[in-house]
Design an enzyme around this catalytic site. Structure first.
Site, PDB file in Angstrom:
ATOM      1  CB  SER A 126      -0.839   0.041   1.011  1.00 39.79           C
ATOM      2  OG  SER A 126      -1.780  -1.219   1.730  1.00 39.79           O
ATOM      3  CG  HIS A 148      -2.031  -0.568  -3.884  1.00 39.50           C
ATOM      4  ND1 HIS A 148      -2.180   1.008  -3.447  1.00 39.50           N
ATOM      5  CD2 HIS A 148      -2.894  -1.038  -2.821  1.00 39.50           C
ATOM      6  CE1 HIS A 148      -3.271   0.768  -2.380  1.00 39.50           C
ATOM      7  NE2 HIS A 148      -3.229   0.069  -1.904  1.00 39.50           N
ATOM      8  CD  GLU A 160      -2.724   3.427  -6.331  1.00 34.97           C
ATOM      9  OE1 GLU A 160      -2.433   4.736  -6.318  1.00 34.97           O
ATOM     10  OE2 GLU A 160      -2.344   2.557  -5.250  1.00 34.97           O
ATOM     11  CG  ASN A 199      -3.349   3.812   0.445  1.00 35.11           C
ATOM     12  OD1 ASN A 199      -4.828   3.868   0.529  1.00 35.11           O
ATOM     13  ND2 ASN A 199      -2.531   2.578   0.559  1.00 35.11           N
TER      14      ASN A 199
HETATM   15  N1  CAA Z   1     -17.895 -10.955  -5.184  1.00 33.44           N
HETATM   16  C1  CAA Z   1     -18.682 -10.692  -5.754  1.00 33.44           C
HETATM   17  N2  CAA Z   1     -19.359  -8.780  -5.716  1.00 33.44           N
HETATM   18  C2  CAA Z   1     -19.434  -8.885  -4.145  1.00 33.44           C
HETATM   19  C3  CAA Z   1     -19.619  -9.676  -3.491  1.00 33.44           C
HETATM   20  C4  CAA Z   1     -18.256 -10.600  -3.745  1.00 33.44           C
HETATM   21  N3  CAA Z   1     -17.902 -11.734  -3.081  1.00 33.44           N
HETATM   22  N4  CAA Z   1     -19.648  -8.522  -2.463  1.00 33.44           N
HETATM   23  C5  CAA Z   1     -19.826  -7.852  -2.565  1.00 33.44           C
HETATM   24  N5  CAA Z   1     -20.692  -7.928  -3.724  1.00 33.44           N
HETATM   25  C6  CAA Z   1     -21.277  -6.456  -4.548  1.00 33.44           C
HETATM   26  C7  CAA Z   1     -22.426  -6.832  -4.380  1.00 33.44           C
HETATM   27  O1  CAA Z   1     -23.426  -7.778  -4.385  1.00 33.44           O
HETATM   28  C8  CAA Z   1     -23.040  -5.156  -4.723  1.00 33.44           C
HETATM   29  O2  CAA Z   1     -22.750  -5.548  -6.014  1.00 33.44           O
HETATM   30  P1  CAA Z   1     -24.101  -4.440  -6.606  1.00 33.44           P
HETATM   31  O3  CAA Z   1     -24.239  -2.996  -5.283  1.00 33.44           O
HETATM   32  O4  CAA Z   1     -23.824  -3.949  -8.068  1.00 33.44           O
HETATM   33  O5  CAA Z   1     -25.050  -4.869  -6.106  1.00 33.44           O
HETATM   34  C9  CAA Z   1     -21.977  -3.928  -3.854  1.00 33.44           C
HETATM   35  O6  CAA Z   1     -20.634  -5.590  -3.863  1.00 33.44           O
HETATM   36  C10 CAA Z   1     -21.995  -4.077  -2.334  1.00 33.44           C
HETATM   37  O7  CAA Z   1     -22.079  -5.474  -2.170  1.00 33.44           O
HETATM   38  P2  CAA Z   1     -22.477  -4.874  -0.472  1.00 33.44           P
HETATM   39  O8  CAA Z   1     -24.377  -4.198  -1.010  1.00 33.44           O
HETATM   40  O9  CAA Z   1     -23.035  -6.702   0.123  1.00 33.44           O
HETATM   41  O10 CAA Z   1     -22.255  -3.576   0.520  1.00 33.44           O
HETATM   42  P3  CAA Z   1     -22.236  -2.704   1.212  1.00 33.44           P
HETATM   43  O11 CAA Z   1     -23.438  -1.916   0.470  1.00 33.44           O
HETATM   44  O12 CAA Z   1     -22.755  -3.138   2.368  1.00 33.44           O
HETATM   45  O13 CAA Z   1     -20.657  -2.168   1.062  1.00 33.44           O
HETATM   46  C11 CAA Z   1     -18.776  -2.553   0.507  1.00 33.44           C
HETATM   47  C12 CAA Z   1     -19.978  -2.860   1.044  1.00 33.44           C
HETATM   48  C13 CAA Z   1     -18.409  -2.756  -1.313  1.00 33.44           C
HETATM   49  C14 CAA Z   1     -17.534  -2.548   1.736  1.00 33.44           C
HETATM   50  C15 CAA Z   1     -18.739  -0.516   0.662  1.00 33.44           C
HETATM   51  O14 CAA Z   1     -18.840  -0.510   1.956  1.00 33.44           O
HETATM   52  C16 CAA Z   1     -18.337  -0.045  -0.253  1.00 33.44           C
HETATM   53  O15 CAA Z   1     -16.989  -0.022  -1.167  1.00 33.44           O
HETATM   54  N6  CAA Z   1     -16.784   0.776   0.836  1.00 33.44           N
HETATM   55  C17 CAA Z   1     -15.445   1.153   0.486  1.00 33.44           C
HETATM   56  C18 CAA Z   1     -14.359   0.418   0.486  1.00 33.44           C
HETATM   57  C19 CAA Z   1     -13.350   1.486  -0.370  1.00 33.44           C
HETATM   58  O16 CAA Z   1     -12.811   2.337  -0.040  1.00 33.44           O
HETATM   59  N7  CAA Z   1     -12.228   1.176  -0.394  1.00 33.44           N
HETATM   60  C20 CAA Z   1     -10.891   0.976  -0.138  1.00 33.44           C
HETATM   61  C21 CAA Z   1      -9.740   0.965   0.715  1.00 33.44           C
HETATM   62  S1  CAA Z   1      -7.979   1.498   0.426  1.00 33.44           S
HETATM   63  C22 CAA Z   1      -7.562  -0.034   0.271  1.00 33.44           C
HETATM   64  O17 CAA Z   1      -8.337  -1.447  -0.140  1.00 33.44           O
HETATM   65  C23 CAA Z   1      -5.961   0.522  -0.467  1.00 33.44           C
HETATM   66  C24 CAA Z   1      -5.004   0.063   0.997  1.00 33.44           C
HETATM   67  O18 CAA Z   1      -3.765   0.174   0.747  1.00 33.44           O
HETATM   68  C25 CAA Z   1      -5.611   0.456   2.090  1.00 33.44           C
END
Ligand code: CAA
Length: 292
Positions: A126, A148, A160, A199
């Site tokens: 990250s 990434h 990324e 990040n």
């Molecule tokens: N496989 C495929 N699709 C999936 C899945 C899986 N295992 N799990 C969930 N999904 C899909 C769902 O079908 C849904 O899609 P649709 O909207 O098309 O129906 C979508 O993902 C959202 O899923 P949920 O409705 O079950 O869950 P939610 O609405 O509560 O969302 C979340 C959960 C996806 C985590 C959402 O809250 C989100 O995107 N949060 C932000 C996450 C983020 O910012 N991540 C980046 C972190 S930074 C990082 O990772 C880098 C680093 O280096 C720190």
């Protein structure tokens, strides 16, 4: 015989079966690659298998793939506890703990044991400069770059791509072809500086939210509701920190602060104390929030 996969990459390795490693293995296997995932012990390998099943089951429940596709995906992922199993891989992505020395150790071992001289050695770090990972493997530095992914990997489309000063253009283009044509993800090219692009922007925001909580200026719920309801973020910064893992947030912040020396990257004491207490986030059932 199945059709050749774009970029010529069909045999993928992943090191580390945490949420990122498992997610990367899943998306590669869903795209038709044969994936070997390496964990540190037989027990950790069992946990990684469980994580893969949980995610695939969730994908089926959410209508993203049918049961037979989930079964086929599962059958394309071998989870083992021996790094030597990666000797025949064409692309390996390391996704071990966010600590520089741990990642250098893994990349060095991969450089010794992966036989194909054209194999791409990628890091899902990250924040750690890719050039330091490349420099650690001498002659194979041209084949080292950052790929990434974002959590949850099956859901978020961004990757990324981070070439270092030592990465060859051909390797970068092969990696890009794999990300786009095989995985169907949307890459951006990011600079090889701590935190890359996302990040470097995201972490100060998360740290600001933790600082606001630490200083008693607002409740956790109000901070998160503010960003969800006022800015249409899918989740608030405190919930997101727990999703990413507070140890990872801390590790990235420390790397950013070490490189930039800017106060906005300095990890708040609350974050340090939570990590010291083992409150690492959603994965362990407690972090800034309790999930029990
Ligand atoms: N496989 C495929 N699709 C999936 C899945 C899986 N295992 N799990 C969930 N999904 C899909 C769902 O079908 C849904 O899609 P649709 O909207 O098309 O129906 C979508 O993902 C959202 O899923 P949920 O409705 O079950 O869950 P939610 O609405 O509560 O969302 C979340 C959960 C996806 C985590 C959402 O809250 C989100 O995107 N949060 C932000 C996450 C983020 O910012 N991540 C980046 C972190 S930074 C990082 O990772 C880098 C680093 O280096 C720190």
């Amino acid at each position: 015989m199945s059709a050749p996969i774009a970029g010529g990459i069909t045999r993928v390795g992943v090191v580390g079966g945490g949420q990122m490693g498992v997610g990367i293995a899943e998306v590669a296997a869903r795209a038709g690659c044969e994936v070997t995932l390496v964990e540190i012990s037989a027990a950790a390998a069992d946990q990684a298998r469980d994580r893969i099943s949980t995610s695939l089951d969730r994908g089926v429940r959410r209508g993203k793939l049918d049961a037979s596709a989930a079964a086929a995906t599962r059958s394309r992922i071998a989870v083992v506890d021996e790094l030597a199993a990666l000797a025949d891989r064409q692309l390996v992505v390391e996704a071990v703990v966010e600590q520089k020395q741990a990642k250098i150790d893994v990349i060095q071992r991969l450089a010794e044991l992966v036989e194909n001289p054209d194999a791409i050695l990628a890091s899902n770090t990250s924040s750690i400069p890719i050039v330091e990972l490349g420099a650690a493997v001498g002659g194979r530095a041209a084949n080292v770059l950052g790929l990434h992914f974002f959590n949850p990997v099956p859901v978020l489309s961004l990757v990324e791509i981070i070439p270092s000063l030592l990465t060859s253009d051909a390797v970068t283009e092969r990696a890009r072809a794999f990300v786009v044509d095989v995985l169907g993800k949307d890459p951006i090219t990011a600079p090889d500086r701590a935190g890359f692009t996302v990040n470097a922007l995201l972490i100060p925001y998360l740290l600001s939210a933790i600082r606001m909580l630490e200083q008693g200026l607002a409740s956790a719920k109000d901070i998160d509701d503010g960003m969800v309801k006022g800015c249409a973020h899918p989740m608030g910064p405190l919930a997101l920190s727990d999703l990413i893992g507070l140890d990872t947030v801390l590790g990235v912040a420390e790397t950013l602060y070490a490189e930039q020396r800017e106060q906005l990257f300095a990890p708040p004491a609350l974050l340090q104390r939570l990590v010291a207490a083992g409150r690492l986030g959603r994965n362990v059932g407690m972090g800034l929030y309790d999930y029990a």
